[in-house]
Write an enzyme that holds these catalytic residues in place. Structure first.
Site, PDB file in Angstrom:
ATOM      1  N   HIS A 297      71.129  17.465  49.204  1.00 19.40           N
ATOM      2  CA  HIS A 297      71.310  18.869  48.445  1.00 19.40           C
ATOM      3  C   HIS A 297      70.225  19.551  47.744  1.00 19.40           C
ATOM      4  O   HIS A 297      70.459  19.341  46.575  1.00 19.40           O
ATOM      5  CB  HIS A 297      72.704  18.541  47.595  1.00 19.40           C
ATOM      6  CG  HIS A 297      73.787  18.344  48.444  1.00 19.40           C
ATOM      7  ND1 HIS A 297      74.679  19.298  48.757  1.00 19.40           N
ATOM      8  CD2 HIS A 297      74.602  17.235  48.979  1.00 19.40           C
ATOM      9  CE1 HIS A 297      75.880  18.834  49.521  1.00 19.40           C
ATOM     10  NE2 HIS A 297      75.651  17.477  49.528  1.00 19.40           N
TER      11      HIS A 297
ATOM     12  N   CYS B 239      73.653  19.500  54.288  1.00 17.41           N
ATOM     13  CA  CYS B 239      74.950  18.249  54.158  1.00 17.41           C
ATOM     14  C   CYS B 239      75.722  18.343  55.244  1.00 17.41           C
ATOM     15  O   CYS B 239      75.191  18.181  56.352  1.00 17.41           O
ATOM     16  CB  CYS B 239      75.326  18.133  52.828  1.00 17.41           C
ATOM     17  SG  CYS B 239      75.919  16.654  52.511  1.00 17.41           S
TER      18      CYS B 239
ATOM     19  N   GLU C 179      70.105  22.605  46.739  1.00 14.97           N
ATOM     20  CA  GLU C 179      70.519  23.156  45.585  1.00 14.97           C
ATOM     21  C   GLU C 179      70.875  22.582  44.414  1.00 14.97           C
ATOM     22  O   GLU C 179      70.918  23.444  43.390  1.00 14.97           O
ATOM     23  CB  GLU C 179      71.786  23.997  46.341  1.00 14.97           C
ATOM     24  CG  GLU C 179      73.182  23.237  46.343  1.00 14.97           C
ATOM     25  CD  GLU C 179      73.461  22.210  47.221  1.00 14.97           C
ATOM     26  OE1 GLU C 179      72.369  22.046  48.080  1.00 14.97           O
ATOM     27  OE2 GLU C 179      74.603  21.412  47.248  1.00 14.97           O
TER      28      GLU C 179
END
Ligand code: MN
Length: 242
Positions: free
Chosen positions: A215, A114, A217
């Site tokens: 993202h 990001c 994660e």
């Protein structure tokens, strides 16, 4: 074998952001740490302060992970101020830009997420779109900083490091960014785009450098295609270097 150690520059949290604390803090959100650990790596969080020196900290690690955060100061890429630019941290910009350049020079693997992907682009002379919603084409990318359930698909270029990591031509991605890559930094290649044509991933031509605008994660605990980015990164970090 000891687990590869991955440098993660942390967020600066203002006083009051941690419940019960009257002072500020330096932090790395748990999902990044968890995804690295599932991949077999260990996170080494480093606060971005005036005293941090990129070459010194990189001597001790096997890879660099740049995480999300506030906007890059627009003066870094010749951009103009914009009323929606938020969370600028000049010390973090300085450290992360220096780290990317130094890590690439040393052929240390870099995964940039990001804000991190935007830092990579700026580090190599690229520019950013200051606020995507200003352009009606770009409405599907969510809004930072809170996760708001926005997801969109990205198309992955065949033969890219991203493609070989995730093993597919498309990914469903958790998205919350209000800026994007405009002019591409020198030496970078675009390896994923969203349907509206926005750059969603960039890679370097030498070494292992992957920046993703989404993202991974957020969904890596349940989407093997997203965890695979951390796995490929930590595998590169584990590789012996000359
Ligand atoms: Mn997006």
């Amino acid at each position: 074998m000891t687990a590869p150690l991955v440098l993660v520059p942390s967020y600066r949290l203002a006083s009051g952001r941690v419940e019960g604390w009257t002072v500020g803090a330096h932090a790395v959100p748990e999902p990044y740490v968890a995804a690295l650990e599932r991949a077999g790596g260990h996170a080494l969080a480093v606060p971005a302060t005036r005293g941090s020196s990129a070459p010194e900290v990189l001597d001790r690690v096997d890879g660099l992970l740049l995480i999300g955060g506030g906007d890059v100061e627009p003066g870094r890429y010749g951009g103009a101020p914009h009323e929606r630019i938020y969370g600028v941290d000049a010390e973090r910009d300085a450290l992360e830009i220096a780290l990317v350049r130094e890590a690439v020079g040393r052929r240390l693997p870099v995964l940039a997420i990001c804000r991190g992907a935007q830092v990579v682009n700026v580090a190599f002379g690229g520019t950013l779109l200051p606020h995507l919603p200003d352009d009606p084409r770009f409405r599907a990318h969510g809004s930072p900083p809170a996760p708001n359930g926005s997801t969109h698909q990205v198309s992955v270029a065949a033969g890219s490091a991203l493609g070989s990591a995730c093993g597919s031509a498309a990914l469903v991605c958790s998205s919350r960014h209000h800026q994007g890559i405009d002019a591409l930094g020198s030496g970078l290649v675009v390896t994923a785009t969203s349907r509206d044509g926005l750059v969603e991933a960039v890679e370097g031509r030498t070494g292992w450098l992957l920046g993703v605008q989404w993202h991974p994660e957020d969904t890596a605990d349940r989407d093997p295609g997203q965890q695979a980015l951390f796995d490929a990164f930590v595998r590169e970090a584990a590789r012996p270097r000359a």
